[in-house]
Design a protein around this motif. Sequence first.
Motif: not given
Length: 384
Positions: A296-297, A299, A346, A357, A348-350
């Motif tokens: 999902k992410q 960091l 970060r 980011e 991030v899975n979009e």
Amino acid sequence: MNMTPGGNLPVPNQTLIVRIQSGAPVDVSAFRLYASGKVNGDTDMVFYGQTANDDRTVIYATAGNSTSFTVDLARLRPDVEKIAFTATCDGQQTIANLQRLSIQVDANNEVVANGNVDINGRSEAALILGELYRRNGSWKFRFIAQGFNGGLQPLAEHFGVDIADAEPAPAPAPKPAPNPVNLSKVSLTKEKPAISLTKKDDFGKIRINLDWHRESKSGGSGLLGGLFGGNKGIDLDIGAFVELQQGHKSVIQALGNGFGDFNRIPYVELQGDDRTGDVAGGEWIFVNGREWKNIKQVLIFAFIYEGVPNWSKTDGVVTIHVPDQPPIETRLTDGNNGRGMCAIARLVNENGSIKVERLNEFFKGHRDMDNAYGWGFRWTAGSK
């Protein structure tokens, strides 16, 4: 020995460190050259987008405005005649904007050659700084400081490197040649804080690097520096918070030996711990891009373990390498001097794509950073 342009001197046939230092950011490259004065292939170029050649006889590392090449002269193939070192400026900058520029050669931790470039009034955007060259079975270094019209692309093409086109060719060849070198680089800044990468089923091995300036400091007082004394090198640590799609969360870092796993949950792994600051290339985290659909992410963070009181003394830079994509970098130069923990970026899975980011937020420690981003871990004191 301080040299003037055109001067040369012998160097030992062993592993050397060639250092290029400047007063402002500059792209530095090395070219492995043959009797023709050109490369034989794209693997002969070593720079930020390709940090080693095929046999790892030339290895690139950077920290802030200092770049080094580890060159193993004894292992170079006998048909290699030269290793040329160059510097090129981004955008509309010229060599005169660099404030200072120098090249030096170290052997056995001693400087054997040094050349300071006179940059006053220089209008060129590129420079051939110097070269290691073979002469009668021995090796020498020549300080050149020769200006070159254009930027990195024409300089690379001058040495015979095949450069990727900015736009794809309208008609693909039936048998495409090996991928040419991609000179693009993306810098995440306050003005451009994010970039999205096109969705893929397999992103391959995503490599995240933390590199920094390795000069020793006295009486380090970083995040945990108060526990240590003496004259130590700068020790920065990279780590990651990882959240999977089903909700599983992990902390990847050397503290507590949480090195993770590349092939199994959490699909993120720390590649060792550079405790001395002497490892060329800094520290690395690998993310398994084949499993990106399950992530999902991620960091990415770093903290000052010891050896330096603040981020401005580190020249720290984080570079994210995604296969078939330009390197993405962000610099740790605007840190709060009293806060030794930095949330860097970060991933991030979009919907299957990767959004990168830039964060660059600074905290007193892990717990404060965790609270700011709402991860919910439980923290206890730790050491290495």
